[in-house]
Scaffold this motif. Structure first.
Motif, PDB file in Angstrom:
ATOM      1  N   GLY A   1       0.495  -1.042   0.017  1.00 56.11           N
ATOM      2  CA  GLY A   1      -0.097  -0.090  -0.110  1.00 56.11           C
ATOM      3  C   GLY A   1       0.592   1.531   0.131  1.00 56.11           C
ATOM      4  N   ILE A   2       2.099   1.312   0.219  1.00 55.68           N
ATOM      5  CA  ILE A   2       3.017   2.821  -0.023  1.00 55.68           C
ATOM      6  C   ILE A   2       2.919   3.368  -0.887  1.00 55.68           C
ATOM      7  N   ASP A   3       2.959   4.177  -1.516  1.00 55.65           N
ATOM      8  CA  ASP A   3       2.488   5.613  -2.802  1.00 55.65           C
ATOM      9  C   ASP A   3       3.356   4.991  -3.988  1.00 55.65           C
ATOM     10  N   ASN A   4       4.642   5.855  -3.969  1.00 52.51           N
ATOM     11  CA  ASN A   4       5.816   5.783  -4.437  1.00 52.51           C
ATOM     12  C   ASN A   4       6.823   5.081  -3.753  1.00 52.51           C
ATOM     13  N   ALA A   5       7.606   4.345  -5.219  1.00 52.74           N
ATOM     14  CA  ALA A   5       8.858   3.743  -4.435  1.00 52.74           C
ATOM     15  C   ALA A   5      10.962   4.086  -4.855  1.00 52.74           C
ATOM     16  N   VAL A   6      11.439   4.438  -4.238  1.00 51.53           N
ATOM     17  CA  VAL A   6      12.659   4.964  -4.880  1.00 51.53           C
ATOM     18  C   VAL A   6      14.015   4.374  -4.446  1.00 51.53           C
ATOM     19  N   LEU A   7      14.234   3.724  -6.464  1.00 42.03           N
ATOM     20  CA  LEU A   7      15.688   2.951  -5.285  1.00 42.03           C
ATOM     21  C   LEU A   7      16.745   4.169  -6.085  1.00 42.03           C
ATOM     22  N   LEU A   8      17.934   4.030  -5.331  1.00 43.84           N
ATOM     23  CA  LEU A   8      19.413   4.586  -5.135  1.00 43.84           C
ATOM     24  C   LEU A   8      20.434   3.537  -5.534  1.00 43.84           C
ATOM     25  N   LYS A   9      20.340   3.924  -6.691  1.00 44.92           N
ATOM     26  CA  LYS A   9      21.209   2.322  -6.987  1.00 44.92           C
ATOM     27  C   LYS A   9      22.550   2.256  -7.211  1.00 44.92           C
ATOM     28  N   ASP A  10      22.943   1.465  -6.339  1.00 39.62           N
ATOM     29  CA  ASP A  10      24.382   1.145  -6.863  1.00 39.62           C
ATOM     30  C   ASP A  10      24.768  -0.307  -7.093  1.00 39.62           C
ATOM     31  N   ASP A  11      25.680  -0.393  -7.972  1.00 46.39           N
ATOM     32  CA  ASP A  11      26.243  -2.088  -8.099  1.00 46.39           C
ATOM     33  C   ASP A  11      26.943  -2.564  -6.804  1.00 46.39           C
ATOM     34  N   ASN A  12      27.685  -1.800  -5.941  1.00 51.85           N
ATOM     35  CA  ASN A  12      28.686  -1.832  -5.185  1.00 51.85           C
ATOM     36  C   ASN A  12      28.295  -2.048  -4.213  1.00 51.85           C
ATOM     37  N   ASP A  13      28.710  -3.176  -3.283  1.00 47.80           N
ATOM     38  CA  ASP A  13      28.222  -3.349  -1.301  1.00 47.80           C
ATOM     39  C   ASP A  13      28.706  -1.723  -0.505  1.00 47.80           C
ATOM     40  N   ARG A  14      28.136  -1.135  -0.597  1.00 48.14           N
ATOM     41  CA  ARG A  14      27.942  -0.311   0.847  1.00 48.14           C
ATOM     42  C   ARG A  14      28.984  -0.500   2.022  1.00 48.14           C
ATOM     43  N   ASP A  15      29.066   0.848   2.605  1.00 48.00           N
ATOM     44  CA  ASP A  15      29.212   0.299   4.451  1.00 48.00           C
ATOM     45  C   ASP A  15      27.823   0.994   4.786  1.00 48.00           C
ATOM     46  N   SER A  16      27.409   0.742   6.246  1.00 47.07           N
ATOM     47  CA  SER A  16      26.399   1.458   6.780  1.00 47.07           C
ATOM     48  C   SER A  16      26.751   2.788   6.841  1.00 47.07           C
ATOM     49  N   ILE A  17      27.425   4.018   6.625  1.00 48.18           N
ATOM     50  CA  ILE A  17      27.658   5.108   6.516  1.00 48.18           C
ATOM     51  C   ILE A  17      27.335   5.353   4.987  1.00 48.18           C
ATOM     52  N   GLY A  18      27.801   4.476   4.001  1.00 51.33           N
ATOM     53  CA  GLY A  18      27.226   4.682   2.703  1.00 51.33           C
ATOM     54  C   GLY A  18      25.975   5.025   2.733  1.00 51.33           C
ATOM     55  N   ILE A  19      25.724   3.847   3.065  1.00 54.01           N
ATOM     56  CA  ILE A  19      23.944   3.577   2.912  1.00 54.01           C
ATOM     57  C   ILE A  19      23.509   4.887   3.441  1.00 54.01           C
ATOM     58  N   ALA A  20      23.845   5.226   4.529  1.00 50.65           N
ATOM     59  CA  ALA A  20      22.857   6.447   5.736  1.00 50.65           C
ATOM     60  C   ALA A  20      23.135   7.201   4.950  1.00 50.65           C
TER      61      ALA A  20
ATOM     62  N   ALA B   1      23.114   6.636  -6.973  1.00 56.90           N
ATOM     63  CA  ALA B   1      23.033   6.528  -4.505  1.00 56.90           C
ATOM     64  C   ALA B   1      24.176   7.543  -4.623  1.00 56.90           C
ATOM     65  N   ALA B   2      24.412   8.820  -3.960  1.00 54.63           N
ATOM     66  CA  ALA B   2      25.234   9.853  -3.761  1.00 54.63           C
ATOM     67  C   ALA B   2      26.148   9.264  -3.345  1.00 54.63           C
ATOM     68  N   ALA B   3      27.633   9.291  -3.902  1.00 49.44           N
ATOM     69  CA  ALA B   3      28.526   9.094  -3.956  1.00 49.44           C
ATOM     70  C   ALA B   3      28.786   8.651  -2.525  1.00 49.44           C
ATOM     71  N   SER B   4      30.342   7.623  -2.222  1.00 51.14           N
ATOM     72  CA  SER B   4      31.098   7.720  -0.680  1.00 51.14           C
ATOM     73  C   SER B   4      31.886   6.923  -0.796  1.00 51.14           C
ATOM     74  N   ASP B   5      32.531   7.447  -0.167  1.00 52.04           N
ATOM     75  CA  ASP B   5      34.185   6.248   0.147  1.00 52.04           C
ATOM     76  C   ASP B   5      33.172   5.599   1.568  1.00 52.04           C
ATOM     77  N   LYS B   6      33.400   3.936   1.160  1.00 54.00           N
ATOM     78  CA  LYS B   6      33.988   3.305   2.423  1.00 54.00           C
ATOM     79  C   LYS B   6      34.868   3.791   3.292  1.00 54.00           C
ATOM     80  N   VAL B   7      34.691   3.731   4.760  1.00 51.61           N
ATOM     81  CA  VAL B   7      35.404   3.774   5.291  1.00 51.61           C
ATOM     82  C   VAL B   7      35.209   2.227   7.162  1.00 51.61           C
ATOM     83  N   VAL B   8      34.182   1.606   6.378  1.00 54.22           N
ATOM     84  CA  VAL B   8      35.217   0.504   7.100  1.00 54.22           C
ATOM     85  C   VAL B   8      34.693  -0.753   6.173  1.00 54.22           C
TER      86      VAL B   8
END
Ligand SMILES: Cc1cc2nc3c(=O)[nH]c(=O)nc-3n(C[C@H](O)[C@H](O)[C@H](O)COP(=O)(O)OP(=O)(O)OC[C@H]3O[C@@H](n4cnc5c(N)ncnc54)[C@H](O)[C@@H]3O)c2cc1C
Length: 248
Positions: free
Chosen positions: A78-97, A203-210
């Motif tokens: 029942g959610i109205d809209n959906a957004v996929l923030l695309k990244d084919d590489n695995d991210r650390d938690s702060i990268g996802i945040a 997805a907004a760029a982010s460098d891995k820190v973990v």
């Protein structure tokens, strides 16, 4: 009110996990994926809040094309809209945040639901990191929620009881089992979700820190020992519990 819910696409908890040949990741072959179980409570609470207070709901996920399956499930509920923030590489938690925080800002969502934890990597951290990046209030492990105007009253599960806390919007809530009973998607919901467009953005760029160095299986369990089959074994059992296991 604009309400967002952030969801993770995780291996089914019944899947037998095999460590990949690089010893750093999990072998994806034969893995089936599901909506992270705690995120189902988050989706349900977003829907219930909209039903009570009005507004619009959006579901957001960071990851690969495969995450669309999980986003579609939220749309079918029942959610109205959906957004996929695309990244084919695995991210650390702060990268996802970081990616989520940017999109939540774009969406101007004042209330955001997360699961308390992703059942694969178990960091239990992304909701709290996102709140800090946005400057939002945050209440974690929530099992009851009331919203009155700007005021939020939440009950949190703590060891042996509950804690009642108060905060205000804008806020992030992380959902614990017991917050609600997630609804099943109806046939009408499933059909409607197939027609909805999932918006895709980089997805907004982010460098891995973990960095993951390696993954290890837990040590093999010691086999059990049978000390005897009648009461004469009791004295030996007590001695071993005292001297070997040191539990009594
Ligand atoms: C073999 C394997 C393959 C995987 N493949 C994918 C994949 O293809 N796509 C994918 O998205 N994930 C995939 N994952 C899961 C993903 O890697 C983790 O869920 C993610 O890294 C978050 O873990 P965490 O412990 O830091 O999250 P936690 O901090 O424990 O998560 C807390 C909450 O944050 C939110 N959250 C977590 N991750 C996301 C996200 N990516 N987007 C939006 N909200 C999120 C959810 O509400 C979740 O309940 C895979 C995991 C494994 C083991």
């Amino acid at each position: 009110m604009k309400i967002a819910v952030c969801v993770s696409h995780v291996p089914d908890t019944a899947t037998k996990i095999v460590i990949g040949s690089d010893n750093k990741s999990i072998d994806p072959s034969g893995v089936t994926y599901i909506v992270n179980p705690y995120d189902e409570f988050a989706i349900e609470e977003a829907l219930k809040t909209k039903e009570k207070l009005g507004g619009e709901t959006v579901v957001i996920s960071v990851g690969k094309d495969a995450n669309k399956e999980t986003l579609r499930k939220a749309l079918a509920m029942g959610i109205d809209n959906a957004v996929l923030l695309k990244d084919d590489n695995d991210r650390d938690s702060i990268g996802i945040a970081k990616a989520l925080a940017e999109e939540i800002k774009n969406q101007a969502a004042e209330l955001v639901f997360f699961g308390k934890q992703s059942v694969d990597y178990d960091n239990s951290i992304i909701g709290q990191l996102t709140a800090e990046l946005l400057g939002y209030n945050c209440v974690s492990v929530v099992v009851d929620l009331k919203i009155d105007g700007n005021k939020i009253t939440a009950e949190r599960e703590i060891e042996g009881g509950r804690e009642v806390v108060e905060t205000s919007l804008p806020a992030i809530i992380t959902a614990q089992k017991g917050l609600n009973e997630p609804r099943y998607a109806s046939l009408k919901g499933i059909m409607a979700s197939k027609k909805k467009v999932i918006e895709e953005k980089a997805a907004a760029a982010s460098d891995k820190v973990v960095e993951v160095l390696r993954m290890k299986k837990p040590p093999m369990k010691q086999p059990g020992r049978i000390l005897g089959t009648d009461k004469t074994a009791v004295a030996e059992l007590v001695r071993l519990l005292k001297e070997e296991a040191k539990v009594i």
